[in-house]
Each structure stands twice: as C-alpha cells, then as structure tokens.
Design a protein around this motif. Structure first.
Motif, PDB file in Angstrom:
ATOM      1  N   LYS A 126       0.429  23.722 -80.488  1.00 16.51           N
ATOM      2  CA  LYS A 126      -1.024  23.883 -80.539  1.00 16.51           C
ATOM      3  C   LYS A 126      -1.697  22.816 -79.689  1.00 16.51           C
ATOM      4  O   LYS A 126      -1.334  21.631 -79.747  1.00 16.51           O
ATOM      5  N   ASN A 127      -2.685  23.218 -78.896  1.00 15.53           N
ATOM      6  CA  ASN A 127      -3.470  22.289 -78.093  1.00 15.53           C
ATOM      7  C   ASN A 127      -4.712  21.840 -78.866  1.00 15.53           C
ATOM      8  O   ASN A 127      -5.130  22.500 -79.833  1.00 15.53           O
ATOM      9  N   PRO A 128      -5.339  20.728 -78.469  1.00 21.21           N
ATOM     10  CA  PRO A 128      -6.539  20.242 -79.162  1.00 21.21           C
ATOM     11  C   PRO A 128      -7.690  21.250 -79.185  1.00 21.21           C
ATOM     12  O   PRO A 128      -8.526  21.222 -80.095  1.00 21.21           O
ATOM     13  N   ASP A 129      -7.739  22.159 -78.191  1.00 17.27           N
ATOM     14  CA  ASP A 129      -8.821  23.148 -78.153  1.00 17.27           C
ATOM     15  C   ASP A 129      -8.445  24.425 -78.905  1.00 17.27           C
ATOM     16  O   ASP A 129      -9.082  25.468 -78.736  1.00 17.27           O
ATOM     17  N   ASN A 130      -7.403  24.344 -79.750  1.00 16.20           N
ATOM     18  CA  ASN A 130      -6.948  25.461 -80.592  1.00 16.20           C
ATOM     19  C   ASN A 130      -6.386  26.637 -79.795  1.00 16.20           C
ATOM     20  O   ASN A 130      -6.385  27.773 -80.274  1.00 16.20           O
ATOM     21  N   THR A 131      -5.916  26.361 -78.599  1.00 15.74           N
ATOM     22  CA  THR A 131      -5.127  27.348 -77.873  1.00 15.74           C
ATOM     23  C   THR A 131      -3.654  27.044 -78.126  1.00 15.74           C
ATOM     24  O   THR A 131      -3.302  25.962 -78.601  1.00 15.74           O
ATOM     25  N   PHE A 132      -2.803  28.013 -77.814  1.00 15.13           N
ATOM     26  CA  PHE A 132      -1.359  27.802 -77.928  1.00 15.13           C
ATOM     27  C   PHE A 132      -0.824  27.241 -76.619  1.00 15.13           C
ATOM     28  O   PHE A 132      -1.251  27.653 -75.538  1.00 15.13           O
ATOM     29  N   ALA A 133       0.114  26.306 -76.727  1.00 14.31           N
ATOM     30  CA  ALA A 133       0.795  25.772 -75.544  1.00 14.31           C
ATOM     31  C   ALA A 133       1.987  26.667 -75.250  1.00 14.31           C
ATOM     32  O   ALA A 133       3.016  26.589 -75.914  1.00 14.31           O
ATOM     33  N   ALA A 166       7.513  31.817 -70.337  1.00 16.96           N
ATOM     34  CA  ALA A 166       6.128  31.384 -70.536  1.00 16.96           C
ATOM     35  C   ALA A 166       5.943  30.580 -71.818  1.00 16.96           C
ATOM     36  O   ALA A 166       4.986  29.810 -71.928  1.00 16.96           O
ATOM     37  N   MET A 167       6.865  30.714 -72.774  1.00 11.65           N
ATOM     38  CA  MET A 167       6.757  29.929 -74.013  1.00 11.65           C
ATOM     39  C   MET A 167       6.880  28.436 -73.748  1.00 11.65           C
ATOM     40  O   MET A 167       6.367  27.616 -74.510  1.00 11.65           O
ATOM     41  N   PHE A 168       7.568  28.079 -72.669  1.00 11.22           N
ATOM     42  CA  PHE A 168       7.868  26.671 -72.410  1.00 11.22           C
ATOM     43  C   PHE A 168       7.201  26.178 -71.134  1.00 11.22           C
ATOM     44  O   PHE A 168       7.734  25.325 -70.425  1.00 11.22           O
ATOM     45  N   THR A 169       6.037  26.719 -70.863  1.00 11.68           N
ATOM     46  CA  THR A 169       5.239  26.314 -69.707  1.00 11.68           C
ATOM     47  C   THR A 169       3.927  25.696 -70.185  1.00 11.68           C
ATOM     48  O   THR A 169       3.567  25.813 -71.359  1.00 11.68           O
ATOM     49  N   PRO A 170       3.184  25.046 -69.300  1.00 13.00           N
ATOM     50  CA  PRO A 170       1.880  24.471 -69.678  1.00 13.00           C
ATOM     51  C   PRO A 170       0.772  25.523 -69.809  1.00 13.00           C
ATOM     52  O   PRO A 170      -0.385  25.167 -70.059  1.00 13.00           O
ATOM     53  N   LEU A 171       1.112  26.799 -69.638  1.00 11.06           N
ATOM     54  CA  LEU A 171       0.090  27.836 -69.739  1.00 11.06           C
ATOM     55  C   LEU A 171      -0.500  27.878 -71.151  1.00 11.06           C
ATOM     56  O   LEU A 171       0.211  27.707 -72.144  1.00 11.06           O
ATOM     57  N   LYS A 172      -1.799  28.133 -71.219  1.00  9.63           N
ATOM     58  CA  LYS A 172      -2.479  28.241 -72.509  1.00  9.63           C
ATOM     59  C   LYS A 172      -2.649  29.713 -72.888  1.00  9.63           C
ATOM     60  O   LYS A 172      -2.861  30.564 -72.021  1.00  9.63           O
ATOM     61  N   PHE A 173      -2.568  29.982 -74.184  1.00  7.18           N
ATOM     62  CA  PHE A 173      -2.806  31.316 -74.714  1.00  7.18           C
ATOM     63  C   PHE A 173      -3.783  31.196 -75.876  1.00  7.18           C
ATOM     64  O   PHE A 173      -3.612  30.342 -76.744  1.00  7.18           O
ATOM     65  N   VAL A 174      -4.797  32.047 -75.880  1.00 14.66           N
ATOM     66  CA  VAL A 174      -5.881  31.905 -76.852  1.00 14.66           C
ATOM     67  C   VAL A 174      -5.452  32.335 -78.257  1.00 14.66           C
ATOM     68  O   VAL A 174      -4.615  33.222 -78.425  1.00 14.66           O
ATOM     69  N   HIS A 175      -6.041  31.680 -79.233  1.00 19.45           N
ATOM     70  CA  HIS A 175      -5.969  32.133 -80.618  1.00 19.45           C
ATOM     71  C   HIS A 175      -7.225  32.962 -80.846  1.00 19.45           C
ATOM     72  O   HIS A 175      -8.337  32.480 -80.620  1.00 19.45           O
ATOM     73  N   ALA A 225      -6.292  35.601 -70.994  1.00 16.16           N
ATOM     74  CA  ALA A 225      -7.525  34.858 -71.243  1.00 16.16           C
ATOM     75  C   ALA A 225      -7.301  33.350 -71.152  1.00 16.16           C
ATOM     76  O   ALA A 225      -8.100  32.624 -70.545  1.00 16.16           O
ATOM     77  N   GLY A 226      -6.214  32.864 -71.760  1.00 16.11           N
ATOM     78  CA  GLY A 226      -5.938  31.432 -71.727  1.00 16.11           C
ATOM     79  C   GLY A 226      -5.694  30.897 -70.328  1.00 16.11           C
ATOM     80  O   GLY A 226      -6.324  29.916 -69.902  1.00 16.11           O
ATOM     81  N   PRO A 227      -4.761  31.510 -69.561  1.00 16.09           N
ATOM     82  CA  PRO A 227      -4.571  31.048 -68.182  1.00 16.09           C
ATOM     83  C   PRO A 227      -5.840  31.129 -67.333  1.00 16.09           C
ATOM     84  O   PRO A 227      -6.073  30.258 -66.481  1.00 16.09           O
ATOM     85  N   LEU A 228      -6.667  32.147 -67.574  1.00 16.95           N
ATOM     86  CA  LEU A 228      -7.917  32.247 -66.828  1.00 16.95           C
ATOM     87  C   LEU A 228      -8.867  31.103 -67.187  1.00 16.95           C
ATOM     88  O   LEU A 228      -9.586  30.586 -66.327  1.00 16.95           O
ATOM     89  N   GLN A 229      -8.859  30.705 -68.452  1.00 16.35           N
ATOM     90  CA  GLN A 229      -9.681  29.562 -68.861  1.00 16.35           C
ATOM     91  C   GLN A 229      -9.206  28.277 -68.186  1.00 16.35           C
ATOM     92  O   GLN A 229     -10.005  27.399 -67.859  1.00 16.35           O
ATOM     93  N   GLN A 230      -7.891  28.177 -67.977  1.00 17.27           N
ATOM     94  CA  GLN A 230      -7.362  27.020 -67.251  1.00 17.27           C
ATOM     95  C   GLN A 230      -7.753  27.076 -65.782  1.00 17.27           C
ATOM     96  O   GLN A 230      -8.039  26.044 -65.163  1.00 17.27           O
ATOM     97  N   LEU A 231      -7.761  28.282 -65.229  1.00 14.89           N
ATOM     98  CA  LEU A 231      -8.109  28.449 -63.814  1.00 14.89           C
ATOM     99  C   LEU A 231      -9.582  28.169 -63.578  1.00 14.89           C
ATOM    100  O   LEU A 231      -9.964  27.645 -62.519  1.00 14.89           O
TER     101      LEU A 231
END
Length: 243
Positions: A126-133, A166-175, A225-231
């Motif tokens: 879990k990331n501080p912004d409540n997205t999944f790492a 993708a489970m073990f990458t820095p990509l974010k996935f939204v909750h 959505a998560g990767p787009l938020q990172q982009l």
C-alpha cells in the motif's frame, strides 16, 4: 429499560469482522462450484465475496474496529479471504477450464499462486496515497473477464505474465474506495464492473456483446487509472508567499 450504550461500539465493530468472515463461506461455495465446473455459479459467489470486500473496509473504518474489536486482526482476516477469492479459486478455474491447455495452464496457475502469496505478504503493498504498489493480484476480476470474452490461449498467457510482472513494479493501481484522486470516476466504474460481472455470470457467460464491452472498458480503466495518475501527477497549489 435502560440500555448499556458502552457495548454498542464493540458490538458494531465485531459485527464488521463477522461480515468480513462471511467471505470465507462464499469462498467455499465458490470452490465447491468450481470442482463441479459450474463456472457461472462459482463466479456469482466470487462476485458476492467481492461486494462484501468492497463494503467491509469502509464499515471497519466507520466503526473503528481497530479500537473496539482489537482481539481480531481485521487486516489478516481480510488477506486470508482475499487470497482465496482473489487468487486461489480463480487460478483453479483458469487451470481446470478449457481456456488453457497443457503447459500454458501449469504456467499460469504456478505464476499466479506463487507470485500472489509473496505480494500479499509484502508490507509495502500500500502507498501513502492509498493506491496499491503493483498490480494487487485481483485475479478474480481478470479470470471473470477472460471467461466472458474468451480470448485466445496466447493472449491469456500474455495477460497473466504481464500482470504477474506488474505486481513487483513501481506502477500504482487505484483502490476504488480509498484512493481519493479520481474517486468520483473510479468508484462508479467499480460498481458498474460488479453489476456487469454478476450479469455475465448469471447469463452463464452467454451475455450480450454490450456487457462484454462494458467489462473490458471498466477493467481497462481500473487497471490503467493508477499508471495514468503517475504519468500526470496531481498539481498542488503553490504555498502562499509570506510578505
């Protein structure tokens, strides 16, 4: 008659734990259906478990289960059930169906179960912004869309490998509930996905093309959505200048 109001918060908090625990029952019902290769019934139970998982978190925070029901570890309870309903049973379904054959089935089931149990034990999921790492091992959603769309075997293998990596990458996935950014769009997308998923399973995966299209679109949004938020990082207002 006078009521002891001091018990109310505790009873409510433990009731949330009991609601979460029903996911284990739905997992068993789904597994029994899977053994009989009743895939539609299996996915219906998984959709019910998915819906419970979507509401128990907000209820747990509302009724402060960490304060009033500390004897039960809600996060551990949730992870146990999630591994069954998100990973183990969907992987079994992909392996036992006729969607994969020979070495591809073995590859997919080993990748999914092995990588996902490591991911679930990672304290950094879990990331501080409540997205999944990394991809949050939502194989129940992936498997349902695969059953609904029935892509070629090579595509299923490619999707499985890509999401495992993708489970073990820095990509974010939204909750859908907890990630604040774009929640006004993410939460309705998750609700629409749940309805369409239940519809497809109820129709024994002989659903209208519109349902399949809707599942694909909402799934792509939830994945991207998560990767787009990172982009496109969120713009924060500049601090006020002190004169």
């Amino acid at each position: 008659m006078r009521h002891d109001k001091t018990m109310t918060p505790k009873l409510r908090a433990y009731s949330v734990h009991l609601l979460t625990a029903t996911g284990a029952v739905f997992a068993m019902l789904a597994m029994l259906a899977a053994v009989e290769e009743a895939w539609s019934l299996m996915f219906l139970w998984l959709v019910v478990a998915f819906a419970v998982d979507g509401v128990d978190g907000p209820l747990a925070r509302k009724f402060h289960v960490g304060t009033h029901a500390r004897k039960i570890d809600g996060e551990l309870l949730d992870l146990i059930i999630d591994y069954l309903t998100y990973v183990f049973i969907p992987a079994f379904a992909l392996f036992s169906s006729d969607l994969l054959a020979g070495w591809t089935g073995w590859t997919v089931i080993i990748l999914i179960t092995f990588a996902s149990v490591i991911y679930f034990a990672d304290t950094r999921m879990k990331n501080p912004d409540n997205t999944f790492a990394g991809f949050p091992a939502c194989w129940n959603m992936v498997a349902l869309v695969i059953f609904a769309v029935e892509p070629p075997m090579g595509v299923i293998l490619l999707i499985s490998v890509a999401l495992t990596v993708a489970m073990f990458t820095p990509l974010k996935f939204v909750h859908p509930v907890r990630t604040r950014r774009w929640r006004a769009l993410t939460l309705p997308a998750a609700l629409v996905w749940t309805v369409l998923a239940g519809w497809a399973a109820w129709a024994d995966f002989d659903e209208h093309a519109v349902i399949s299209f809707g599942l694909i679109v909402t799934s792509l949004y939830l994945v991207l959505a998560g990767p787009l938020q990172q982009l496109f990082p969120e713009r924060r207002p500049a601090p006020a200048r002190i004169r």
